[in-house]
Design a protein around this motif. Sequence first.
Motif, PDB file in Angstrom:
ATOM      1  N   PRO A   2      10.560  -0.301  -3.536  1.00  0.00           N
ATOM      2  CA  PRO A   2       9.759  -0.074  -3.396  1.00  0.00           C
ATOM      3  C   PRO A   2       8.372  -0.870  -4.473  1.00  0.00           C
ATOM      4  O   PRO A   2       9.053  -1.218  -5.294  1.00  0.00           O
ATOM      5  N   LYS A  45       7.873  -2.127   4.892  1.00  0.00           N
ATOM      6  CA  LYS A  45       7.487  -0.894   4.749  1.00  0.00           C
ATOM      7  C   LYS A  45       7.965   0.033   3.830  1.00  0.00           C
ATOM      8  O   LYS A  45       7.071   1.775   3.814  1.00  0.00           O
ATOM      9  N   GLU A  46       8.229   0.129   3.002  1.00  0.00           N
ATOM     10  CA  GLU A  46       8.552   0.929   2.094  1.00  0.00           C
ATOM     11  C   GLU A  46       8.090   0.801   0.915  1.00  0.00           C
ATOM     12  O   GLU A  46       7.889   1.300  -0.317  1.00  0.00           O
ATOM     13  N   ASP A  47       7.208   0.035   0.951  1.00  0.00           N
ATOM     14  CA  ASP A  47       6.024  -0.295  -0.400  1.00  0.00           C
ATOM     15  C   ASP A  47       4.964   0.529  -0.121  1.00  0.00           C
ATOM     16  O   ASP A  47       4.855   1.757   0.414  1.00  0.00           O
ATOM     17  N   SER A  73       2.770   2.839   2.310  1.00  0.00           N
ATOM     18  CA  SER A  73       2.170   4.495   2.532  1.00  0.00           C
ATOM     19  C   SER A  73       0.583   4.020   2.170  1.00  0.00           C
ATOM     20  O   SER A  73       1.029   2.847   0.795  1.00  0.00           O
TER      21      SER A  73
END
Length: 169
Positions: A2, A45-47, A73
């Motif tokens: 990420p 999405k994971e960053d 997030s």
Amino acid sequence: MPKVYMISDHHFGHKHIIDFESRPFTDAEEMTETMIERWNAVVGKEDRVIHLGDFSFLNMEKTRSIVSRLNGSKMLIMGNHDRGRSRAWWLEAGFQEVSEHGIIYNGFFLLSHEPMYMNKHMPYVNIHGHIHGQKYEGKQYINVCVEHWDYTPISFDTIKAMVVPNEEQ
């Protein structure tokens, strides 16, 4: 792995910012949709995105709708236009973390909404927003307002490369 991104001063729902800052949008709706598209084009999405303030002028329902459409997030460092609402309000709107004040990040970077006083002997780089199209001189200030980065979050790796030579990273 990420990535971490930073950006500030979206002013979602603030139609007058288009004229104030000569933003290239015909109305607030176009501005919102374009800024969401540009965010999601680079943020996975994971960053993680650290937003340095002045996120939205909209009510809870509309703000929550925008936050939910943005990848990654999200942490908010509250700006002058965010401080009329509580930390709890912003958490309910969908931010995972909310700070009312600036923070030290990665040991060397001072993240704040407004630019902080820095002199050449201070060991920090101030990553900030608030001043929109303006820019402070010197490598101790990095303005992450949307106007400087084509309304797209900038990666922390790119920011680091601007101030820390390769051999020191």
